[in-house]
Design an enzyme around this catalytic site. Sequence first.
Site, PDB file in Angstrom:
ATOM      1  N   ASP A  13     -11.341  -4.081  15.593  1.00  0.00           N
ATOM      2  CA  ASP A  13     -10.296  -3.103  15.300  1.00  0.00           C
ATOM      3  C   ASP A  13     -10.955  -2.066  14.394  1.00  0.00           C
ATOM      4  O   ASP A  13     -11.196  -2.327  13.215  1.00  0.00           O
ATOM      5  CB  ASP A  13      -9.137  -3.840  14.586  1.00  0.00           C
ATOM      6  CG  ASP A  13      -8.124  -2.878  13.982  1.00  0.00           C
ATOM      7  OD1 ASP A  13      -8.207  -1.676  14.242  1.00  0.00           O
ATOM      8  OD2 ASP A  13      -7.239  -3.364  13.246  1.00  0.00           O
ATOM      9  N   LYS A  76     -12.155   8.384  11.794  1.00  0.00           N
ATOM     10  CA  LYS A  76     -11.315   8.271  12.993  1.00  0.00           C
ATOM     11  C   LYS A  76     -10.430   9.510  13.172  1.00  0.00           C
ATOM     12  O   LYS A  76      -9.958   9.791  14.258  1.00  0.00           O
ATOM     13  CB  LYS A  76     -10.449   7.016  12.848  1.00  0.00           C
ATOM     14  CG  LYS A  76      -9.889   6.496  14.147  1.00  0.00           C
ATOM     15  CD  LYS A  76      -9.316   5.128  13.910  1.00  0.00           C
ATOM     16  CE  LYS A  76      -8.481   4.623  15.032  1.00  0.00           C
ATOM     17  NZ  LYS A  76      -7.932   3.303  14.715  1.00  0.00           N
ATOM     18  N   GLU A 181      -4.476  -0.121  20.744  1.00  0.00           N
ATOM     19  CA  GLU A 181      -4.148  -0.995  19.599  1.00  0.00           C
ATOM     20  C   GLU A 181      -2.836  -1.763  19.763  1.00  0.00           C
ATOM     21  O   GLU A 181      -2.800  -2.986  19.559  1.00  0.00           O
ATOM     22  CB  GLU A 181      -4.149  -0.174  18.299  1.00  0.00           C
ATOM     23  CG  GLU A 181      -5.574   0.163  17.866  1.00  0.00           C
ATOM     24  CD  GLU A 181      -5.663   1.336  16.920  1.00  0.00           C
ATOM     25  OE1 GLU A 181      -4.616   1.796  16.408  1.00  0.00           O
ATOM     26  OE2 GLU A 181      -6.791   1.814  16.698  1.00  0.00           O
ATOM     27  N   ASP A 210       3.358  -0.014  15.392  1.00  0.00           N
ATOM     28  CA  ASP A 210       2.105  -0.192  14.664  1.00  0.00           C
ATOM     29  C   ASP A 210       1.828   1.049  13.813  1.00  0.00           C
ATOM     30  O   ASP A 210       1.394   2.080  14.328  1.00  0.00           O
ATOM     31  CB  ASP A 210       0.987  -0.428  15.697  1.00  0.00           C
ATOM     32  CG  ASP A 210      -0.389  -0.597  15.055  1.00  0.00           C
ATOM     33  OD1 ASP A 210      -0.495  -0.501  13.821  1.00  0.00           O
ATOM     34  OD2 ASP A 210      -1.355  -0.814  15.805  1.00  0.00           O
TER      35      ASP A 210
END
Length: 520
Positions: A13, A76, A181, A210
Amino acid sequence: MSKKVKGTAIGIDLGTTYSCAAIWLSRKKRVEIIPNEQGNRITPSCLAFNDSELLVGENAKNQIARNPANTVFDVKRLIGNRFSDPQVQNDMKMWPFKVMKGDSEKPSVVVEFKGEEKKFAPEELSAMVLKKMKETAELFLGKEVKNAVITVPAYFNNQQREETKEAGTRAGLNVLHLLNEPTAAAIAYGVDNLSDENWNKDKKTVLVFDLGGGTFDVSLLTISKKGVIEVKAVGGDTHLGGEDFDTSLINYCINEFKKKNTGVDIRGNPRALGRLKVACEKAKRDLSSTIFAPIEIDCLHEGIDFSTKISRAKFEELNATYFDKCIQLLEECLRDGNMKKKDVDEVVVVGGSSRIPKIQRMVEEFFDGKTLCRSLNGDKAVASGAAILAARLSGNDDDMKNDVVLLDVIPCSLGISVKVNGVSGNMDIIIPKNRSIPTSKKITLLVNQTRVDIIVYQGENAKVMDNILLGEFELTGLTLGPDRKSKIEVCFSLDTNGILLVSAEEISTRQRKSITITKI
Ligand code: AMP
């Protein structure tokens, strides 16, 4: 997705703020989260460059206040984006490290490393984090790790996926699959719950909410007792998460400091910003369990101390727009998946920021008081799902009770722009986002010239310049009919691996051309 590979495979992850690696232990029939050298299950996605070495993870995060301009995080938020993107421009204002325009519009991070100025592309920086995760896993497992499933936000476009994959390759990993994800979290949920005796339906509809550090992902799925996970719709925002909540707090503190010190602005002081960021993130986390949190920093700027107390209510007020946006995106995802809120059997919340009580309350209220499933450990659910898929793809899943089958959707719309006399303006959507894959669609074009350029884009915007260019090809020497027109059939065909084949055929002559675009 069914091809098996040799060698150890882990799930990673790769988070905006933290990363986590996991492995399916077939002997123990469970997922193991791989601890880092400090014994923690999550590792900051943070890099620090200094005169003698590169630090990655905890060591990098711990020295941020001493070396802010050369400590890099949030990569990211840069990966796959253009330097000129408004989000990048906006984020840059809050970063103590320098970002410049690099090759082909890409952002480039500038740091001082071993006494020299060095520029790094986002995928090079993410590769350093992934390499650290790989090495940590190798140390823990005592063997080489060759393969990985890496998770990405469902909303990542082609460019963001390509560059994440490139980062994996640069880290020395064979990237088996880039897994969305929330789908990863759903796989972990599915494998944990498939044998649940209380499961009285053949199929459960699960919504995964999420909310992480940098991104918000929402996913609507059905999970059958047999282990078939079918994604119905994905949604979210690649720039909505805990970091935004930190920024609201930081801005509030900057203004407080200004008010208390007759207009003194700390914005030009990277060290002060770095220290304030650390303090605000901690206060935010504290506010999930307390009603007030103090922020106290000695000698924040020009020898002046800073001290304030934030209430949970103030924190909620500062972030109300972001919190509302989460609920809007949740609603949109249900609409895209053609479901009503009453159809949802389980609402699974994951991601560090979903610990915020106000967020939990808003989601509960949206689902008319439904109890949220928080049994999935947010920090490890995504990595666990990735590890399960990695085991399956690498053939290390013999002991897995249920064979997980994954049916996914496309996260962004695909379409074309047809260039007429050298001008291409708008994109026509051929396959809208959230369509299940595999899928195909044909359209017919009428062209009044002997040449046509087919340009393939990905994105949700009407103007091509705001979307991502995937590829282009042309058909020339077209035969015009008595009406001075030629009929062209354009076909989009997307397979389960996310490989898109676009073909164009002139109907009268059967002249045909096509391109294949991998990794949508
Ligand atoms: P993730 O990307 O899922 O690891 O989430 C990381 C984000 O969650 C960071 O922005 C953290 O500050 C935030 N976070 C972690 N724990 C809490 C908490 N207890 N309350 C609020 N935010 C948190």
